[in-house]
Design a protein around this motif. Sequence first.
Motif, PDB file in Angstrom:
ATOM      1  N   UNK A  37       0.831  -1.204   0.000  1.00 43.37           N
ATOM      2  CA  UNK A  37       0.000   0.000   0.000  1.00 43.37           C
ATOM      3  C   UNK A  37       0.866   1.254   0.000  1.00 43.37           C
ATOM      4  N   UNK A  38       1.959   1.222   0.749  1.00 45.11           N
ATOM      5  CA  UNK A  38       2.894   2.362   0.753  1.00 45.11           C
ATOM      6  C   UNK A  38       3.441   2.621  -0.642  1.00 45.11           C
ATOM      7  N   UNK A  42       2.856   5.909  -2.847  1.00 46.46           N
ATOM      8  CA  UNK A  42       4.040   6.651  -3.280  1.00 46.46           C
ATOM      9  C   UNK A  42       3.988   6.940  -4.774  1.00 46.46           C
ATOM     10  N   UNK A  43       3.577   5.912  -5.526  1.00 44.00           N
ATOM     11  CA  UNK A  43       3.492   6.084  -6.979  1.00 44.00           C
ATOM     12  C   UNK A  43       2.434   7.112  -7.353  1.00 44.00           C
ATOM     13  N   UNK A  44       1.275   7.047  -6.687  1.00 43.48           N
ATOM     14  CA  UNK A  44       0.204   7.999  -6.981  1.00 43.48           C
ATOM     15  C   UNK A  44       0.596   9.425  -6.622  1.00 43.48           C
ATOM     16  N   UNK A  45       1.404   9.567  -5.571  1.00 49.33           N
ATOM     17  CA  UNK A  45       1.830  10.891  -5.114  1.00 49.33           C
ATOM     18  C   UNK A  45       3.108  11.366  -5.796  1.00 49.33           C
ATOM     19  N   UNK A  46       3.694  10.498  -6.620  1.00 51.80           N
ATOM     20  CA  UNK A  46       4.921  10.874  -7.319  1.00 51.80           C
ATOM     21  C   UNK A  46       6.131  10.933  -6.418  1.00 51.80           C
ATOM     22  N   UNK A  47       6.127  10.122  -5.363  1.00 49.78           N
ATOM     23  CA  UNK A  47       7.250  10.087  -4.414  1.00 49.78           C
ATOM     24  C   UNK A  47       7.949   8.736  -4.568  1.00 49.78           C
ATOM     25  N   UNK A  48       9.162   8.760  -5.028  1.00 56.14           N
ATOM     26  CA  UNK A  48       9.875   7.500  -5.280  1.00 56.14           C
ATOM     27  C   UNK A  48      10.452   6.923  -3.995  1.00 56.14           C
ATOM     28  N   UNK A  70       4.079   9.409   3.819  1.00 55.12           N
ATOM     29  CA  UNK A  70       3.431   8.325   3.087  1.00 55.12           C
ATOM     30  C   UNK A  70       3.254   7.108   3.997  1.00 55.12           C
ATOM     31  N   UNK A  71       4.262   6.838   4.821  1.00 53.82           N
ATOM     32  CA  UNK A  71       4.184   5.716   5.753  1.00 53.82           C
ATOM     33  C   UNK A  71       3.019   5.892   6.721  1.00 53.82           C
ATOM     34  N   UNK A  72       2.857   7.102   7.244  1.00 53.80           N
ATOM     35  CA  UNK A  72       1.739   7.369   8.156  1.00 53.80           C
ATOM     36  C   UNK A  72       0.401   7.123   7.469  1.00 53.80           C
ATOM     37  N   UNK A  73       0.293   7.560   6.229  1.00 54.72           N
ATOM     38  CA  UNK A  73      -0.954   7.357   5.487  1.00 54.72           C
ATOM     39  C   UNK A  73      -1.237   5.870   5.279  1.00 54.72           C
TER      40      UNK A  73
END
Length: 263
Positions: A37-38, A42-48, A70-73
Motif C-alpha cells: 500500500x505504501x 508513493x506512486x500515486x503521489x509521485x514520491x519514489x 506516506x508511511x503514516x498514510x
Amino acid sequence: MIIFKIGGGQSINLKGIAEDLAALNEPKIVVHGANALRDELSEKLGISKKVVTSVSGYASVFSDSKAIDVMMMAYAGLRNKRLVELLQSQGVNAIGLSGLDGCLIQGQRNRGIRVKENGKIKILRDFSGKPRAVNKTLLTVLLEQGYLPVITVPIADENGFAINSENDDIVALLQSALQATTIVQLIEAPGFLENPSDPDSVISRLTIRELRMREQQSAGRIKRKLHALVKIFENGKPRVIIADGRVEHPVKNALNKKGTVIQ
C-alpha cells in the motif's frame, strides 16, 4: 501470549486472518505492515522509494520526511484502520495504534547509515531508528480490558518525533518485554523457502543454530529479516512459525504448524 506479525503484501488475506483471530481465545497482539500500500500511494503521489544497503550488508528503506508522511498514510492510516474494521466486524474489540501513540514503542534515531557509493563511504541520515523500549503498562491495561492491540509504525524517537523502524525489530522487542510463547509471521509464501523462486521448497523446521548460519550467509533485505529473527531468541525461547498469509485460514493453518517452525 501470541504475537502475530502480518506482512504488508497485497495478497495477504486480511479477512481470513480477522475471522481466525476472532475464534482464538488467547491473549494476543498484532503487528502489521503495509509495504504494498505504501508503494502504491508513493506512486500515486509521485514520491519514489529509495532502498539503501549499509556497508555491513543490511538493506532498508531510506526514510526522509516525505517517506514518513506516506508511511503514516499507508501504515498507521488506511491499513491499520481497515484491519481494525475487519476485526471489529468479527466481534473483536481491536484498537489500532502506532508506536507513536502513548509512546507505545520508543526508539533511538539512527545517527546515520554507512553506505558505499562510488568506492567511498558516505553517511546518510534519515528519520529511522531502532526500537528500544515498550510501554508495557499501556499494553497490559489494554489486554486486561479485553482489547486487541493492532500495532504498526511509526514509532517515537527519544525526542518524541516519528521515525520509521523495522516491524521485525518491533516484534523482537515485544517478545523480550512480554515473553510470548508463540510468534506467528504471516507472509506471501508457504513458509521459509530454501529457494525463494520455488514455493515447494518450504523448510518445515529450523533450529536456532541453523537460523544463525543462514543469517551469516545471506545479504540485503533477507539478511535484516534473519537478524531480527535471531534477536527474538536472545531474550526468550518462543516458538516461531512462518506461514502463508494468503490462504483461506492463515492463523489456523499456522497454529497447526503448516509452514516453517523455528525452535
